[in-house]
Design an enzyme around this catalytic site. Structure first.
Site: not given
Ligand code: NI
Length: 162
Positions: A49, A54, A93-94, A135-136, A139
């Site tokens: 995701g 990000q 996480c990226l 999670h997203e 963000h």
């Protein structure tokens, strides 16, 4: 399409709250290109995701791909309207390369969102999809997973050589 630069741990933008995308803007080239770029960037880094913040854009847009037969899904202005139960999961996480930790996420979520065609949708998710949506959406609210992990579970995993 293009790969966008990722924002990493320590970048203040990750703590900022993203803004709603007005419905009339969804069909614009700017938003559609952003969505395509987000999907390409997520795939490039093998992410499950990615939230627009990000890649440095404070808009409530999320892309998720579980690499199953459904392909990437795009959630614009997503809202979690219901959660059920808990699951303890491993998460990364990226924006936090090579860092993984255990975290408690809802076992199930129901979310409303607008798709990239501008249609309001609802998804009932469990397991990895419920985790990814949670999670997203965090963000979009300026929250990062590292701040809610189970203490003592953070691991640094050396990247594999390519
Ligand atoms: Ni993330």
């Amino acid at each position: 399409m293009a790969i966008r630069n990722l924002r990493y741990q320590g970048d203040d933008i990750l703590k900022k709250k993203s803004k709603e995308v007005p419905e009339e803007d969804i069909s614009s080239e700017k938003i559609q290109t952003l969505i395509d770029d987000m999907i390409e960037t997520m795939h490039k880094y093998n992410g499950v995701g990615l939230a627009a913040v990000q890649v440095g854009v404070l808009k409530r847009i999320v892309v998720i791909d579980l690499y199953d037969d459904k392909g990437p899904i795009v959630l614009i202005n997503p809202v979690i309207i219901k959660t059920k139960g808990e699951q303890e999961v491993e998460e990364g996480c990226l924006s936090f390369p090579n860092e993984f930790a255990k975290i408690i996420r809802p076992a199930e979520v129901v979310a409303e969102y607008t798709d990239r065609e501008g249609k309001r949708m609802q998804v009932k998710a469990k397991e990895l999809l419920a985790q990814a949506i949670s999670h997203e959406v965090d963000h979009l609210n300026g929250e990062v997973f590292i701040d809610k992990i189970i203490p003592g579970t953070l691991e640094y995993v050396e990247p594999e050589e390519n």
